[in-house]
Design a protein around this motif. Structure first.
Motif, PDB file in Angstrom:
ATOM      1  N   VAL A 149       0.848  -1.196   0.000  1.00  0.00           N
ATOM      2  CA  VAL A 149       0.000   0.000   0.000  1.00  0.00           C
ATOM      3  C   VAL A 149       0.888   1.253   0.000  1.00  0.00           C
ATOM      4  CG1 VAL A 149      -1.864   1.194   1.191  1.00  0.00           C
ATOM      5  CG2 VAL A 149      -1.731  -1.297   1.288  1.00  0.00           C
ATOM      6  N   LEU A 150       0.537   2.180  -0.864  1.00  0.00           N
ATOM      7  CA  LEU A 150       1.325   3.407  -0.996  1.00  0.00           C
ATOM      8  C   LEU A 150       0.451   4.601  -0.651  1.00  0.00           C
ATOM      9  CD1 LEU A 150       2.747   2.395  -4.469  1.00  0.00           C
ATOM     10  CD2 LEU A 150       3.915   2.149  -2.290  1.00  0.00           C
ATOM     11  N   ASP A 151       1.050   5.594  -0.006  1.00  0.00           N
ATOM     12  CA  ASP A 151       0.264   6.780   0.336  1.00  0.00           C
ATOM     13  C   ASP A 151       0.815   8.003  -0.382  1.00  0.00           C
ATOM     14  OD1 ASP A 151       2.477   7.661   1.669  1.00  0.00           O
ATOM     15  OD2 ASP A 151       1.590   7.611   3.669  1.00  0.00           O
ATOM     16  N   GLU A 152       0.276   9.147  -0.037  1.00  0.00           N
ATOM     17  CA  GLU A 152       0.633  10.385  -0.736  1.00  0.00           C
ATOM     18  C   GLU A 152       2.129  10.711  -0.663  1.00  0.00           C
ATOM     19  OE1 GLU A 152      -0.695  13.931   1.593  1.00  0.00           O
ATOM     20  OE2 GLU A 152      -1.811  12.452   2.753  1.00  0.00           O
ATOM     21  N   ASP A 153       2.829  10.143   0.302  1.00  0.00           N
ATOM     22  CA  ASP A 153       4.251  10.419   0.426  1.00  0.00           C
ATOM     23  C   ASP A 153       5.119   9.520  -0.449  1.00  0.00           C
ATOM     24  OD1 ASP A 153       3.769  12.425   2.168  1.00  0.00           O
ATOM     25  OD2 ASP A 153       4.086  11.214   3.984  1.00  0.00           O
ATOM     26  N   ASN A 154       4.496   8.649  -1.229  1.00  0.00           N
ATOM     27  CA  ASN A 154       5.281   7.789  -2.122  1.00  0.00           C
ATOM     28  C   ASN A 154       5.332   8.391  -3.521  1.00  0.00           C
ATOM     29  OD1 ASN A 154       3.985   5.345  -0.188  1.00  0.00           O
ATOM     30  ND2 ASN A 154       6.124   5.148  -0.761  1.00  0.00           N
ATOM     31  N   CYS A 155       6.539   8.453  -4.075  1.00  0.00           N
ATOM     32  CA  CYS A 155       6.713   8.937  -5.450  1.00  0.00           C
ATOM     33  C   CYS A 155       6.583   7.727  -6.377  1.00  0.00           C
ATOM     34  CB  CYS A 155       8.079   9.584  -5.596  1.00  0.00           C
ATOM     35  SG  CYS A 155       8.549   9.844  -7.307  1.00  0.00           S
ATOM     36  N   MET A 156       5.703   7.796  -7.323  1.00  0.00           N
ATOM     37  CA  MET A 156       5.437   6.632  -8.162  1.00  0.00           C
ATOM     38  C   MET A 156       6.598   6.320  -9.115  1.00  0.00           C
ATOM     39  SD  MET A 156       2.784   5.698  -6.756  1.00  0.00           S
ATOM     40  CE  MET A 156       2.281   4.269  -7.668  1.00  0.00           C
ATOM     41  N   VAL A 157       7.331   7.368  -9.511  1.00  0.00           N
ATOM     42  CA  VAL A 157       8.509   7.113 -10.357  1.00  0.00           C
ATOM     43  C   VAL A 157       9.536   6.325  -9.552  1.00  0.00           C
ATOM     44  CG1 VAL A 157      10.199   8.145 -11.899  1.00  0.00           C
ATOM     45  CG2 VAL A 157       8.064   9.355 -11.427  1.00  0.00           C
ATOM     46  N   ASN A 158       9.672   6.733  -8.312  1.00  0.00           N
ATOM     47  CA  ASN A 158      10.613   6.072  -7.423  1.00  0.00           C
ATOM     48  C   ASN A 158      10.204   4.626  -7.147  1.00  0.00           C
ATOM     49  OD1 ASN A 158      12.994   6.493  -5.833  1.00  0.00           O
ATOM     50  ND2 ASN A 158      11.687   6.185  -4.044  1.00  0.00           N
ATOM     51  N   ARG A 177      10.520  18.594 -10.678  1.00  0.00           N
ATOM     52  CA  ARG A 177       9.860  18.633  -9.386  1.00  0.00           C
ATOM     53  C   ARG A 177       9.332  17.236  -9.063  1.00  0.00           C
ATOM     54  NH1 ARG A 177       4.538  19.522  -7.777  1.00  0.00           N
ATOM     55  NH2 ARG A 177       3.814  19.556  -9.923  1.00  0.00           N
ATOM     56  N   CYS A 178       9.516  16.817  -7.812  1.00  0.00           N
ATOM     57  CA  CYS A 178       8.951  15.543  -7.373  1.00  0.00           C
ATOM     58  C   CYS A 178       7.731  15.846  -6.515  1.00  0.00           C
ATOM     59  CB  CYS A 178       9.977  14.743  -6.578  1.00  0.00           C
ATOM     60  SG  CYS A 178       9.293  13.225  -5.867  1.00  0.00           S
ATOM     61  N   PRO A 179       6.527  15.647  -7.039  1.00  0.00           N
ATOM     62  CA  PRO A 179       5.326  16.056  -6.307  1.00  0.00           C
ATOM     63  C   PRO A 179       5.202  15.427  -4.917  1.00  0.00           C
ATOM     64  CG  PRO A 179       4.776  15.520  -8.578  1.00  0.00           C
ATOM     65  CD  PRO A 179       6.194  15.092  -8.364  1.00  0.00           C
ATOM     66  N   ALA A 180       5.712  14.216  -4.749  1.00  0.00           N
ATOM     67  CA  ALA A 180       5.624  13.577  -3.433  1.00  0.00           C
ATOM     68  C   ALA A 180       6.795  13.956  -2.539  1.00  0.00           C
ATOM     69  CB  ALA A 180       5.549  12.065  -3.591  1.00  0.00           C
ATOM     70  N   ALA A 181       7.684  14.783  -3.079  1.00  0.00           N
ATOM     71  CA  ALA A 181       8.866  15.231  -2.339  1.00  0.00           C
ATOM     72  C   ALA A 181       9.694  14.052  -1.817  1.00  0.00           C
ATOM     73  CB  ALA A 181       8.478  16.168  -1.201  1.00  0.00           C
ATOM     74  N   VAL A 182      10.007  13.138  -2.705  1.00  0.00           N
ATOM     75  CA  VAL A 182      10.803  11.967  -2.352  1.00  0.00           C
ATOM     76  C   VAL A 182      12.173  12.009  -3.018  1.00  0.00           C
ATOM     77  CG1 VAL A 182      10.974   9.464  -2.599  1.00  0.00           C
ATOM     78  CG2 VAL A 182       8.807  10.490  -1.938  1.00  0.00           C
TER      79      VAL A 182
END
Lengths: 347, 602
Positions: free
Chosen positions: B437-446, B535-540
């Motif tokens: 499970v991934l939440d808003e703090d996960n960067c999908m590219v990452n 820019r990394c929207p999830a700030a990761v």
């Protein structure tokens, strides 16, 4: 049992158990491949021989897929051509691409595919494998950064030579062909691996800078090392041998041993005898064959006359053919009159 | 031996041991002895509640079994002092009680009614966490080996195949091939020798159901293999298990020895004349060896590399003989289906996906662990009802199913029923049952990069698209997350992904691009932000984020400056602080240290 199928719309027949690739070759239909070798077990690694078969959800490798009755094969659809191009681009993205100084330029399958697919630019780039380690044997030069992991060397060493000196180690991008524990190559040095390598990864050490595909003339000859009489193709540039190969349609099926493949330097040795020598006044002097044979015949006759035929003995060589050895013993028994005849390989 | 009045059962699966169960077990024994209490100490395996390890159960004779969670040394002393000594449960540590054992206590929820449990249906996991995996008697007392007796007693291999076919059981290893059909193919193959292999080369990051079943219920696997072997005509079984599962292997070895002793394994199983022996082959932990032809090569002593199919293993498998390869979870279902019938099994699940499936629920989830659900319940039920939602009030972003071979499913797909067809339609796979499970703090590219890093390093290297292609995919993702993505990279990712899928030799390569394609499909704008706006929207992605201090709200407490490992933060006490961007290594310590939300990460 014969199986009927169509390849590119052409109706063809194949034996039960034959692969699509074998059948296509039989009918002169070209399918590119880097890892297939008719003398070795199918591998399915390079993915260039992908073809589309009606009813199959995705392209399949023609080298591993057996033909079935009524099969409809297409060998050059836009999809498989696109996939082949991607595969070659990927291989080139992890290749030194130094054809200018590569021993195999002009005789390299990868180079040939790059040419046919018009790949000067490459969509892919990134890390390249770089191996600097050189192992210390006088025969086989291994440039593993040119290796495309087709596995032919591994298979020929196992399946044909029965030695198993090399295998693939490591995983993924770092996979490489090497001897166990990455030690120096220490095998029979038959060079079968060199002969099947489609790129410049494997080469003969003494072939270096002796000439490539251009201005090289191939001369067919018979190996003089032993009675097997393997057929050699000497690649001659000027009057010098650049390398040695053998064709698959010979009685030795294209396979050679270390002597036949790499042991040809005696040809130009200054120590090599070019005429018979007869010792006169304690010194060897050059003679003609007629002189030499006449001299030997006279001496044999004299010895038999003076001491009887059993005072002579004949020792023959494994370098002679069966026929020559037969003649030799016949000569000793019937002409000289003795059973004193033996052979160096009798042990 | 007379049964001790009070039993303390410590969860000693690998997960429990990692959380400190061995220490708890040893301390409980010492402490109870010191107190002079008549307590029997025993161990069991994982019950699936990873979020609450160490788990300890206490059973006072005649009373309900009580489960305690997050048990520490101090807690176990309290529990022994109170529950074991005077039968007063320590409510603050309790999770649940099981009334089937006896009289219930007040104020403790019933196990089956826990939100974590009440939507679960435990078939494969029915013994895990309840029986002692080292005791064959425990297994037998829970209905064990009844199925083998039934099948061998009936004497008709085809009858068992028909039951499995009718049940609708499909392979739980990932591909979902109908198990009964696989057995039938192999049954029909003509050969003097056949093999049954249990594939326990569990390799998906985050999936551990096979380990748990082998550790907790090894006899179920032996029984499943016996039935499969009898059905296809195999006298030899191999369990191919990764060497990284030492407890699973040692429990299985104990179980195999016990089964031999009781006549369930050997030259004449239950004196029927049917010969069956099992060998364990330890794998060196290669992901690709989960692929059946690579697995076979590995057992044969060769390098674990796949080969093209056909021929399929059912006709030409191990040592060239007809072979069936079933996953651990698949085999664990078999004895239950035989005993309780095909209809019972197919009463769970959907039209085409019958039965239950075990999932390893992990990631950003309140109650992670091993769960078993009837096929067809929704992702929302799993994540919110069973898993208890996302921690810290964060927003759900996606769930990755099927591990590195699968894809991500987004908020819009939360009401998708979890079965083979629906999940595939939504763009992912059930796979072996990993669920991250991934939440808003996960960067999908990452996330995509994470999975590609795994697959490219686990590729065997045999075929070009997988060996070099996945490496190039990873490199493109890596440069995007490093702010070096360029125009056209997304299209290139898609082109290369499609070609790797179409051209690779085995399932590893054919599915490796799935995480890239599914994140691209669902989160394309997030990729675009990395490339176009750096820019990394999830700030990761570190190279794309900056940390700054908001002057207005900074109290000058200096907590950030003290936490900074590179002294990049300057400022006087009680005055706004400042981060020197050139020195900042973007470790995030200041962000975590600030109590006033004055560190801005973007």
């Amino acid at each position: 049992m014969s199986i009927k199928l169509t390849i590119d719309g052409k109706e063809v027949e194949a034996d039960l158990g034959a692969t699509i690739l074998q059948t296509a070759r039989k009918y002169g239909i070209y399918i590119p491949t880097l890892c297939d070798n008719p003398a070795l077990e199918p591998y399915g690694g390079c993915r260039l021989c992908l073809v589309e078969v009606e009813g199959m959800p995705k392209p399949t490798t023609s080298c591993t897929t057996p033909v079935t009755e009524g099969m409809k094969v297409k060998t050059a659809t836009p999809t498989v051509e696109r996939l082949r191009k991607t595969v070659i681009e990927l291989l080139l993205s992890d290749h030194p691409n130094d054809c200018m100084i590569c021993e195999r330029a002009g005789d390299c399958k990868l180079q040939e595919f790059a040419y046919f697919y018009g790949l000067r630019a490459n969509r892919f780039y990134g890390k390249r494998r770089q191996y600097t380690k050189q192992d210390g044997n006088p025969f086989i030069e291994r440039n593993m950064d040119k290796c495309i992991l087709c596995g032919q060397c591994v298979r020929v060493c196992n399946e044909v030579q029965g030695v198993g000196a090399i295998d693939i180690a490591y995983r993924g991008f770092d996979a490489k062909v090497c001897p166990s524990f990455e030690r120096d190559l220490n095998c029979e040095f038959c060079g079968q691996c060199v002969s099947v390598c489609p790129t410049g990864a494997l080469s003969g050490r003494i072939w270096e800078k002796k000439g490539r595909a251009l201005n090289v003339k191939e001369v067919e000859t018979t190996c003089s090392y032993c009675g097997c009489g393997c057929q050699l193709n000497l690649h001659v540039r000027g009057n010098e041998i650049a390398r040695v190969s053998s064709k698959p349609d010979t009685h030795n099926e294209g396979w050679l041993c270390v002597k036949g493949r790499f042991g040809y330097e005696f040809i130009t040795s200054p120590d090599r005898l070019k005429t018979p020598l007869i010792k006169k006044d304690g010194k060897f002097t050059e003679a003609t064959w007629d002189e030499a044979i006449a001299y030997i015949a006279a001496r044999f006759k004299k010895i038999v006359e003076d001491h009887g035929p059993d005072s002579l003995a004949g020792l023959s060589s494994a370098r002679c053919t069966n026929e020559e050895n037969f003649l030799f013993q016949k000569f000793m028994r019937a002409v000289i009159g003795t059973n004193n005849v033996d052979h160096c390989a009798r042990l | 031996m007379e049964k001790a009045k009070t039993e303390i059962i410590v969860g000693m699966g690998t997960c429990g041991i990692t959380a400190g169960a061995s220490e708890i077990y040893a301390h409980a024994a010492d402490y109870a002895r010191a107190k002079g209490l008549d307590v029997k100490l025993s161990s069991t395996s994982c019950i699936g509640m990873c979020h609450s390890e160490v788990l300890v159960d206490v059973v006072v004779d005649g009373f309900a079994r009580v489960t305690y969670g997050n048990v520490t040394i101090a807690a176990i002393e309290e529990i022994i002092d109170s529950h074991a000594a005077i039968n007063v449960p320590v409510i603050k540590y309790t999770i649940a009680q099981m009334p089937s054992y006896g009289k219930v206590y007040d104020d403790i929820p019933v196990f089956e009614q826990l939100p974590y449990m009440n939507k679960q249906e435990r078939v494969v996991l029915s013994n895990c966490g309840f029986i002692d995996p080292l005791s064959i008697d425990d297994y037998i007392s829970h209905g064990g080996y009844e199925a083998v007796k039934k099948v061998i007693g009936a004497g008709d291999p085809k009858a068992a195949i028909e039951i499995i076919k009718a049940s609708g059981l499909r392979g739980r290893g990932g591909a979902g091939f109908p198990t009964g059909l696989k057995w039938e193919f192999c049954n029909k193959a003509q050969s003097d020798i056949k093999y049954i292999i249990c594939n326990a080369d569990e390799g998906d990051p985050g999936a551990f159901m096979d380990r748990s079943v082998l550790e907790g219920d090894p006899h179920a696997i032996i029984e499943g293999m016996l039935i499969a072997g009898f059905s296809i005509g195999a006298s030899y079984g191999y369990v191919y298990c990764r060497a990284e599962y030492p407890l699973a292997i040692s429990n299985l070895k104990v179980a195999i020895a016990a089964a031999h002793e009781r006549g369930f394994l050997g030259d004449s199983v239950l004196n029927s004349g049917f010969k069956f022996n099992i060998k364990i082959k330890e794998g060196a932990g290669a992901f690709v060896c989960g692929e059946e032809t690579a697995l076979i090569a590995s057992i044969e002593g060769l390098r674990g590399m796949p080969r093209a199919k056909p021929p399929f293993p059912a006709n030409k498998g191990l040592w060239g003989k007809p072979t069936v390869i079933n996953n651990v979870e698949t085999l664990a279902n078999v004895p239950r289906i035989i005993v309780r019938g095909a209809d019972w099994f197919s009463s769970f699940g959907t039209e085409k996906s019958k039965g239950t499936k075990v999932f390893a629920l992990a990631g950003k989830i309140n109650r992670g662990g091993l769960i078993e659900i009837p096929m067809g319940i929704t992702l929302r039920e799993i994540i919110y009802d069973i898993g208890g939602g996302i921690p810290n009030g964060k927003a759900f972003k996606a769930v990755q199913t099927g591990g590195p071979s699968g894809g991500c499913l987004t908020t819009a797909m939360l009401d998708t029923p979890v079965d083979y067809e629906s999940i595939a339609k939504a763009g992912s796979i059930v796979g072996s049952g990993g669920m991250i499970v991934l939440d808003e703090d996960n960067c999908m590219v990452n996330i995509a990069k994470f999975f590609l890093e795994f697959t490219q390093s686990e590729s065997c290297g045999k075929c070009t698209p997988c060996r070099i292609g996945t490496k190039r995919l990873y490199e493109i993702l890596d440069r995007i997350t490093n702010g070096k993505g360029r125009k056209g990279d997304l299209e290139l990712l898609e082109e290369l992904s499609e070609d790797i899928r179409a051209a690779s030799l085995c399932g590893l390569g054919q599915t490796a691009p799935n995480p890239v394609l599914s994140t691209l499909r669902n989160f394309r704008e997030e990729y675009a932000a990395h490339i176009d706006e750096k820019r990394c929207p999830a700030a990761v992605c570190k190279p794309l984020i900056t940390f700054t201090i908001i002057e207005k709200t900074c109290t000058g407490c200096m907590a950030c400056a003290r936490s900074c490992p590179v002294n990049a933060i300057t400022g006087e006490k009680k005055k706004p602080h400042f981060i020197t961007p050139e020195l900042c290594i973007k470790c995030g310590s200041c962000f975590d240290a600030c109590k006033f939300k004055s560190v801005l990460k973007k």
